[in-house]
Every structure is written in structure tokens, then in C-alpha cells.
Design a protein around this motif. Structure first.
Motif, PDB file in Angstrom:
ATOM      1  N   HIS A  54     -32.399  11.861  54.396  1.00 59.26           N
ATOM      2  CA  HIS A  54     -32.676  10.537  54.960  1.00 59.26           C
ATOM      3  C   HIS A  54     -31.590   9.532  54.581  1.00 59.26           C
ATOM      4  CE1 HIS A  54     -36.476  12.057  56.268  1.00 59.26           C
ATOM      5  NE2 HIS A  54     -36.941  12.226  55.052  1.00 59.26           N
ATOM      6  N   PHE A  55     -30.350   9.987  54.540  1.00 58.41           N
ATOM      7  CA  PHE A  55     -29.245   9.065  54.286  1.00 58.41           C
ATOM      8  C   PHE A  55     -29.192   7.985  55.364  1.00 58.41           C
ATOM      9  CE2 PHE A  55     -25.797  11.441  51.635  1.00 58.41           C
ATOM     10  CZ  PHE A  55     -26.476  11.117  50.477  1.00 58.41           C
ATOM     11  N   HIS A  56     -28.911   6.761  54.950  1.00 63.12           N
ATOM     12  CA  HIS A  56     -28.665   5.682  55.909  1.00 63.12           C
ATOM     13  C   HIS A  56     -27.154   5.518  56.067  1.00 63.12           C
ATOM     14  CE1 HIS A  56     -28.936   3.975  51.856  1.00 63.12           C
ATOM     15  NE2 HIS A  56     -28.109   3.005  52.244  1.00 63.12           N
ATOM     16  N   TYR A  57     -26.771   4.679  57.017  1.00 59.33           N
ATOM     17  CA  TYR A  57     -25.362   4.409  57.274  1.00 59.33           C
ATOM     18  C   TYR A  57     -24.831   3.407  56.256  1.00 59.33           C
ATOM     19  CZ  TYR A  57     -21.223   2.780  59.800  1.00 59.33           C
ATOM     20  OH  TYR A  57     -19.943   2.434  60.146  1.00 59.33           O
ATOM     21  N   PRO A  58     -23.623   3.566  55.722  1.00 66.20           N
ATOM     22  CA  PRO A  58     -22.601   4.567  56.083  1.00 66.20           C
ATOM     23  C   PRO A  58     -22.560   5.778  55.144  1.00 66.20           C
ATOM     24  CG  PRO A  58     -21.586   2.865  54.749  1.00 66.20           C
ATOM     25  CD  PRO A  58     -23.054   2.504  54.855  1.00 66.20           C
ATOM     26  N   LEU A  59     -23.627   6.006  54.377  1.00 66.44           N
ATOM     27  CA  LEU A  59     -23.583   7.084  53.386  1.00 66.44           C
ATOM     28  C   LEU A  59     -23.291   8.443  54.010  1.00 66.44           C
ATOM     29  CD1 LEU A  59     -26.486   6.204  50.901  1.00 66.44           C
ATOM     30  CD2 LEU A  59     -24.057   5.649  50.757  1.00 66.44           C
ATOM     31  N   TYR A  60     -23.877   8.714  55.196  1.00 68.84           N
ATOM     32  CA  TYR A  60     -23.647  10.044  55.765  1.00 68.84           C
ATOM     33  C   TYR A  60     -22.186  10.215  56.188  1.00 68.84           C
ATOM     34  CZ  TYR A  60     -25.316   7.430  59.968  1.00 68.84           C
ATOM     35  OH  TYR A  60     -25.553   6.500  60.957  1.00 68.84           O
ATOM     36  N   ASN A  61     -21.516   9.144  56.551  1.00 75.27           N
ATOM     37  CA  ASN A  61     -20.082   9.260  56.824  1.00 75.27           C
ATOM     38  C   ASN A  61     -19.289   9.502  55.548  1.00 75.27           C
ATOM     39  OD1 ASN A  61     -20.245   8.967  59.571  1.00 75.27           O
ATOM     40  ND2 ASN A  61     -19.726   6.807  59.599  1.00 75.27           N
ATOM     41  N   TRP A  62     -19.634   8.817  54.478  1.00 73.15           N
ATOM     42  CA  TRP A  62     -18.905   8.956  53.217  1.00 73.15           C
ATOM     43  C   TRP A  62     -19.035  10.359  52.643  1.00 73.15           C
ATOM     44  CZ3 TRP A  62     -20.881   3.886  50.446  1.00 73.15           C
ATOM     45  CH2 TRP A  62     -20.340   2.776  51.093  1.00 73.15           C
ATOM     46  N   TYR A  63     -20.265  10.893  52.670  1.00 72.88           N
ATOM     47  CA  TYR A  63     -20.509  12.174  52.020  1.00 72.88           C
ATOM     48  C   TYR A  63     -20.203  13.379  52.907  1.00 72.88           C
ATOM     49  CZ  TYR A  63     -22.701  10.084  47.890  1.00 72.88           C
ATOM     50  OH  TYR A  63     -22.937   9.391  46.722  1.00 72.88           O
ATOM     51  N   PRO A  70     -20.423  12.106  67.767  1.00 71.29           N
ATOM     52  CA  PRO A  70     -21.528  11.215  68.141  1.00 71.29           C
ATOM     53  C   PRO A  70     -22.720  11.393  67.211  1.00 71.29           C
ATOM     54  CG  PRO A  70     -21.371  13.042  69.676  1.00 71.29           C
ATOM     55  CD  PRO A  70     -20.152  13.120  68.795  1.00 71.29           C
ATOM     56  N   HIS A  71     -23.499  10.350  67.053  1.00 72.10           N
ATOM     57  CA  HIS A  71     -24.697  10.360  66.227  1.00 72.10           C
ATOM     58  C   HIS A  71     -25.914  10.079  67.100  1.00 72.10           C
ATOM     59  CE1 HIS A  71     -21.892   8.622  62.869  1.00 72.10           C
ATOM     60  NE2 HIS A  71     -21.640   9.889  63.119  1.00 72.10           N
ATOM     61  N   ILE A  72     -27.034  10.707  66.769  1.00 66.35           N
ATOM     62  CA  ILE A  72     -28.301  10.380  67.432  1.00 66.35           C
ATOM     63  C   ILE A  72     -29.345  10.062  66.370  1.00 66.35           C
ATOM     64  CG2 ILE A  72     -27.827  11.862  69.427  1.00 66.35           C
ATOM     65  CD1 ILE A  72     -29.974  13.819  68.284  1.00 66.35           C
ATOM     66  N   THR A  73     -30.346   9.302  66.779  1.00 63.16           N
ATOM     67  CA  THR A  73     -31.493   9.066  65.915  1.00 63.16           C
ATOM     68  C   THR A  73     -32.684   8.690  66.775  1.00 63.16           C
ATOM     69  OG1 THR A  73     -32.174   8.026  63.832  1.00 63.16           O
ATOM     70  CG2 THR A  73     -31.245   6.572  65.500  1.00 63.16           C
ATOM     71  N   VAL A  74     -33.865   8.693  66.158  1.00 64.92           N
ATOM     72  CA  VAL A  74     -35.107   8.253  66.796  1.00 64.92           C
ATOM     73  C   VAL A  74     -35.658   7.094  65.985  1.00 64.92           C
ATOM     74  CG1 VAL A  74     -37.457   8.881  67.474  1.00 64.92           C
ATOM     75  CG2 VAL A  74     -35.602  10.578  67.650  1.00 64.92           C
ATOM     76  N   VAL A  75     -35.998   5.996  66.669  1.00 64.85           N
ATOM     77  CA  VAL A  75     -36.618   4.855  66.010  1.00 64.85           C
ATOM     78  C   VAL A  75     -38.066   4.743  66.479  1.00 64.85           C
ATOM     79  CG1 VAL A  75     -34.443   3.612  65.737  1.00 64.85           C
ATOM     80  CG2 VAL A  75     -35.865   3.195  67.770  1.00 64.85           C
ATOM     81  N   ILE A 132     -28.217   3.024  61.540  1.00 65.73           N
ATOM     82  CA  ILE A 132     -27.470   3.072  62.782  1.00 65.73           C
ATOM     83  C   ILE A 132     -25.983   2.845  62.550  1.00 65.73           C
ATOM     84  CG2 ILE A 132     -27.272   2.113  65.101  1.00 65.73           C
ATOM     85  CD1 ILE A 132     -29.974   3.480  64.442  1.00 65.73           C
ATOM     86  N   SER A 133     -25.166   3.763  63.036  1.00 59.37           N
ATOM     87  CA  SER A 133     -23.715   3.608  63.009  1.00 59.37           C
ATOM     88  C   SER A 133     -23.261   3.011  64.345  1.00 59.37           C
ATOM     89  CB  SER A 133     -23.041   4.962  62.785  1.00 59.37           C
ATOM     90  OG  SER A 133     -23.060   5.728  63.981  1.00 59.37           O
ATOM     91  N   PRO A 134     -22.008   2.586  64.438  1.00 60.81           N
ATOM     92  CA  PRO A 134     -21.530   2.044  65.720  1.00 60.81           C
ATOM     93  C   PRO A 134     -21.601   3.036  66.877  1.00 60.81           C
ATOM     94  CG  PRO A 134     -20.055   1.394  63.947  1.00 60.81           C
ATOM     95  CD  PRO A 134     -21.014   2.389  63.356  1.00 60.81           C
ATOM     96  N   LYS A 135     -21.674   4.332  66.575  1.00 63.03           N
ATOM     97  CA  LYS A 135     -21.701   5.314  67.655  1.00 63.03           C
ATOM     98  C   LYS A 135     -23.051   6.028  67.768  1.00 63.03           C
ATOM     99  CE  LYS A 135     -18.122   7.311  66.175  1.00 63.03           C
ATOM    100  NZ  LYS A 135     -16.951   8.210  66.102  1.00 63.03           N
ATOM    101  N   THR A 136     -24.090   5.480  67.163  1.00 61.56           N
ATOM    102  CA  THR A 136     -25.400   6.127  67.206  1.00 61.56           C
ATOM    103  C   THR A 136     -26.092   5.909  68.550  1.00 61.56           C
ATOM    104  OG1 THR A 136     -25.714   5.827  64.831  1.00 61.56           O
ATOM    105  CG2 THR A 136     -27.674   6.298  66.126  1.00 61.56           C
ATOM    106  N   HIS A 137     -26.538   6.993  69.144  1.00 64.81           N
ATOM    107  CA  HIS A 137     -27.382   6.947  70.342  1.00 64.81           C
ATOM    108  C   HIS A 137     -28.835   6.899  69.870  1.00 64.81           C
ATOM    109  CE1 HIS A 137     -24.051   8.193  73.082  1.00 64.81           C
ATOM    110  NE2 HIS A 137     -23.604   8.740  71.956  1.00 64.81           N
TER     111      HIS A 137
END
Length: 202
Positions: A54-63, A70-75, A132-137
Motif C-alpha cells: 500500500h505504498f503511496h506516491y512517490p514512494l513506489y517510484n523511489w523504491y 503507466p500507473h492505475i488505481t481504484v478510488v 496518485i502520480s502524474p500518470k495514474t489512470h
């Protein structure tokens, strides 16, 4: 949190807690698509005290260096997501919850404490916009997980998933909030998570 891939195409899934993430991930676990899914962590691994599931942004980019895909998520509607959080917690912790809903200030203190201390590791109470990252769908939980969802994933990733029976449902009030009305709790949630309501148009 998984990397989904097909041939030279990659897709990163940012799993916001209590938004149907286990179902979404399962769509990529069929025999047909088994080669398309790759977990980027072990089940109990932690980074900086956080579960990378359950990493939030920008941790998943760093690690995990997924910035170039591209990134996807469900809200999910913040109030329904909060109900889902609390109903799950109610099965484990009941001794202190009632006092957390007597006022907006008490509610804010409770959620902040959950975010920063008790539930820090799993990000359950983190505002959704922070994933949400800048490229998250972004897909809305309330739109369901039918053919439109299948086409949405295909348009982004080129992966054709096989839909399964979905058990997503509206949050219920198994826990009664110490007698505080649903309307008052919804008001607390809207005030605390106001940016989620604005960003995702809830």
C-alpha cells in the motif's frame, strides 16, 4: 502493489486499501495471464515501517523505479471507504472507538493517530489523492468491475483479463459509532478528507 506486464508493456498498480485491490490483482492471476503479474515485494516485507503493498506516491517510484510506465488505481467514495475501514477494525478493536466520534476534533485526532501511529504501516487512513502520480489512470469503485473495467485495463496495458465474480459492495454499519448518526459521521469524513472529495469529484 504489483507490476503487470505483457511483452514490452508494463503497468504499475497502486493498491489503495479497501478499494477492491485484492479483486483487481486476482484478474491477473489466471492461468492465461499468469505471466503478466509480478509482485515487487514479499508478503511481510516492510520499507521504512510501511508495507509496500500500500505504498503511496512517490514512494513506489523511489523504491521500485516504475516512473517510466503507466500507473492505475481504484478510488472509492471516502465515506464508504471509511465504513469499510472501521467495520474491519471493529472485529479487532472495540474498546476505544466510541469516544472517537463525539466531535469533529475527536474524529480528526483519531484519524491522524491511525495514519501516523497505529495504522501507519498499512496506509489504511491515508487520503486517496496521496496515492496518485502524474500518470495514474483512476477508476472509481462505484463504476463496478465489469466489461467497462476490462476494456479500461486493456486500453492502458494491452492485457485482456478474464472477469471474475465481484463481491464489491456498499459499506455497512456493523459498528454503530457509539450512537452517533450516519449523517454526522459522513460530515466528519467530508471535512477531514475534503481534498479526496474535490480531486475525485465525490
Amino acid at each position: 502493489m504489483t507490476l503487470l506486464h505483457k511483452d514490452d508493456r508494463c503497468l504499475y498498480y497502486a493498491h489503495i486499501p479497501r478499494t477492491g485491490g485484492s479483486y483487481v490483482t486476482s484478474l491477473f492471476e489466471t492461468d492465461k495471464n499468469e505471466e503478466y503479474i509480478k509482485s515487487l515485494f514479499s508478503a511481510h516485507e516492510r520499507f521504512g515501517g510501511l508495507l509496500p503493498a500500500h505504498f503511496h506516491y512517490p514512494l513506489y517510484n523511489w523504491y521500485f523505479d516504475v516512473d517510466d510506465m503507466p500507473h492505475i488505481t481504484v478510488v472509492r467514495d471516502p465515506f464508504q471507504k471509511f465504513l469499510s475501514n472501521i467495520n474491519q477494525m471493529y472485529q479487532m478493536h472495540t474498546d476505544y472507538l466510541d469516544m472517537c466520534f463525539i466531535s469533529q476534533a475527536a474524529f480528526d485526532d483519531f484519524v491522524t493517530w491511525e495514519r501516523e501511529i497505529r495504522s501507519y504501516h498499512n496506509n489504511w487512513f491515508m487520503p486517496q489523492y496521496k496515492f496518485i502520480s502524474p500518470k495514474t489512470h483512476v477508476w472509481k469503485y462505484e463504476s463496478g468491475f465489469g466489461e467497462d473495467f476490462k476494456e479500461w485495463i486493456y486500453d492502458i496495458s494491452g492485457v485482456e483479463v478474464e472477469l471474475k465474480e465481484s463481491h464489491h459492495q456498499k459499506g455497512s454499519r456493523d459498528y454503530k459509532f457509539g450512537g452517533v448518526s450516519e449523517e454526522k459521521i459522513a460530515e466528519y469524513v467530508r471535512n477531514y478528507y475534503n481534498k479526496d472529495y474535490e480531486v475525485f469529484d465525490y
